[in-house]
Design a protein around this motif. Structure first.
Motif, short mmCIF file in Angstrom:
data_model
loop_
_atom_site.label_atom_id
_atom_site.label_comp_id
_atom_site.label_asym_id
_atom_site.label_seq_id
_atom_site.Cartn_x
_atom_site.Cartn_y
_atom_site.Cartn_z
N LYS A 170 -9.94 -1.36 -3.99
CA LYS A 170 -9.34 -2.36 -2.51
C LYS A 170 -10.89 -2.07 -1.26
N ASP B 28 0.54 -1.58 0.14
CA ASP B 28 -0.16 0.29 0.01
C ASP B 28 1.14 1.62 -0.39
N TYR C 12 0.49 -9.12 0.02
CA TYR C 12 0.29 -8.01 0.53
C TYR C 12 -0.01 -7.21 1.69
N ASP D 184 -7.56 -3.71 3.20
CA ASP D 184 -5.90 -3.96 2.46
C ASP D 184 -5.77 -5.74 3.70
N SER E 108 -2.37 0.62 -4.35
CA SER E 108 -2.79 1.63 -3.58
C SER E 108 -4.07 2.05 -3.90
N GLY F 179 -0.64 -3.67 3.65
CA GLY F 179 -1.64 -2.72 3.84
C GLY F 179 -1.84 -2.53 4.88
#
Length: 267
Positions: free
Chosen positions: A177, A13, A199, A207, A143, A201
């Protein structure tokens, strides 16, 4: 907590992970002053700077609620610049003023993004990228953004863009997202299965949930301002929680040092 898989790509992110953000309370007045000047020059005289400030603040509040709501659908789409300025800011403006902001919506979103927050690269990002490069690991930014051009400009000015394999922003691809397509887009572009990515976030409802929906190999939560101010109960949990990019680097080193992976510690 189980050992995380060795990743084939690292997806990050932007706000809260790559950069720390600080809100600028003066942004509505600053943007309103600029916009009022441009409206007057275009012959739109009905709105005062205070009128514009009021509607900018109302639009930002409404957009915040909308973003929270959009964490519930399975495949949310992103707010367009046109819709934001036409419906959230200027729905009740005189026709000429409304037409003006509609025509300049992309530029106005970029300027608003510049003014709303100060950004600073989080300590440890350089070391994290060094470790990823050491292991031949591609890194991408994935993002949500009302104006991804603001993020691109920051990364370019900070000299970080050339260290990234890819940047994916929701306003540019039309989905946001926790729509898993955000991660799937990045994975396809990198030619890596989503199940072999991490991933990372800074919040649960966008996230961590996005990672779960996309079937990533590991969904990592990085703590930042607002991480634990969840808008509602979110039942998903991350595979790991780190305090900062240094903690994420340590996770990477550990994953690549697992017996049988062929990895070794980065310098």
């Amino acid at each position: 907590m189980n050992q995380l898989i060795r990743p084939a790509a690292l997806l990050l992110d932007f706000g809260g992970v790559v950069v720390a953000t600080t809100n600028r309370p003066s942004w509505p007045e600053e943007l309103a002053a600029e916009l009022h000047h441009d409206l007057m020059a275009a012959g739109c005289h009905e709105l005062t700077p205070d009128d514009i400030v009021c509607d900018l603040e109302a639009a930002a509040a409404a957009d915040s609620h909308w973003k929270n709501a959009m964490s519930r659908p399975a495949a949310p789409v992103e707010m367009t610049a046109h819709r934001y300025w036409t419906e959230f800011v200027a729905a009740d403006w005189p026709p000429a003023a409304r037409a003006f902001v509609t025509a300049h919506a992309q530029v106005l979103c970029h300027r608003q993004g510049q003014l709303r927050q100060d950004r600073e690269t989080r300590p440890g990002i350089g070391e994290l990228l060094d470790t990823a490069r050491h292991h031949g690991l591609p890194v991408a930014v994935v993002s949500n953004a009302l104006s991804g051009s603001v993020h691109r400009a920051y990364l370019r000015d900070a000299g970080l863009d050339k260290r990234l394999a890819l940047q994916v922003y929701s306003d540019e691809v039309g989905v946001r997202k926790p729509n898993p397509e955000m991660i799937h887009l990045a994975a396809r572009a990198l030619d890596v299965p989503a199940g072999l990515t991490w991933y990372v976030g800074d919040n649960f409802d966008r996230d961590v949930l996005c990672g779960r929906r996309a079937g990533v190999g590991a969904s990592v939560l990085m703590e930042a301002r607002g991480t634990y101010r969840r808008p509602y109960v979110v039942r998903v949990r991350p595979d790991a929680v780190v305090a900062d990019p240094y903690g994420l680097r340590d996770l990477l080193v550990a994953a690549f040092a697992q017996p049988g992976t062929g990895g070794d510690d980065a310098a």
